[in-house]
Design a protein around this motif. Structure first.
Motif, PDB file in Angstrom:
ATOM      1  N   GLN A  19     -14.046  81.100  -0.108  1.00 43.41           N
ATOM      2  CA  GLN A  19     -14.571  82.443   0.052  1.00 43.41           C
ATOM      3  C   GLN A  19     -12.792  82.879   0.406  1.00 43.41           C
ATOM      4  O   GLN A  19     -11.851  83.888   0.281  1.00 43.41           O
ATOM      5  CB  GLN A  19     -14.927  83.024   0.765  1.00 43.41           C
ATOM      6  N   LEU A  49     -21.139  79.749  -3.354  1.00 43.76           N
ATOM      7  CA  LEU A  49     -20.666  81.812  -3.489  1.00 43.76           C
ATOM      8  C   LEU A  49     -22.075  82.440  -3.836  1.00 43.76           C
ATOM      9  O   LEU A  49     -22.865  81.967  -4.346  1.00 43.76           O
ATOM     10  CB  LEU A  49     -19.429  82.124  -4.168  1.00 43.76           C
ATOM     11  N   GLN A  53     -19.810  86.888  -4.741  1.00 46.95           N
ATOM     12  CA  GLN A  53     -18.209  86.279  -5.255  1.00 46.95           C
ATOM     13  C   GLN A  53     -17.519  85.865  -6.167  1.00 46.95           C
ATOM     14  O   GLN A  53     -16.997  85.911  -6.478  1.00 46.95           O
ATOM     15  CB  GLN A  53     -18.754  85.598  -3.883  1.00 46.95           C
TER      16      GLN A  53
END
Length: 92
Positions: A19, A49, A53
């Motif tokens: 991230q 994710l 994302q």
């Protein structure tokens, strides 16, 4: 254990590392092992994710690839993601 055989990282730490790279604007090929930076596979990233994302990561990757094409120029309209092809000899 990662494919490069480094570390026994927990899922949360790998998620946070990925991230952070996405937040920095990294592309899919720039996200790797925290120790050796060996590339993480897309399937592994999909497991770490969220769909949102992954979508952002794919957008950043496509934008990076498109930006590297010398014959493509960004549309001059603010916030427009499109590109235009300029004919040889035409200046932007």
């Amino acid at each position: 254990l990662l494919p490069c055989r480094h570390g026994w990282y927990c899922v949360s730490c790998l998620q946070r590392a990925a991230q952070a790279k996405i937040a920095e604007g990294s592309t899919i090929v720039q996200i790797g092992c925290p120790e050796c930076r060996s590339r993480l596979s897309e399937s592994l990233l999909r497991g770490l994710l969220t769909a949102q994302q992954m979508e952002k990561l794919h957008r950043q990757s496509v934008e990076s690839a498109v930006s590297s094409c010398t014959g493509l120029r960004p549309c001059p309209t603010p916030d427009c993601p499109n590109r235009v092809v300029l004919e040889d000899g035409v200046e932007p």
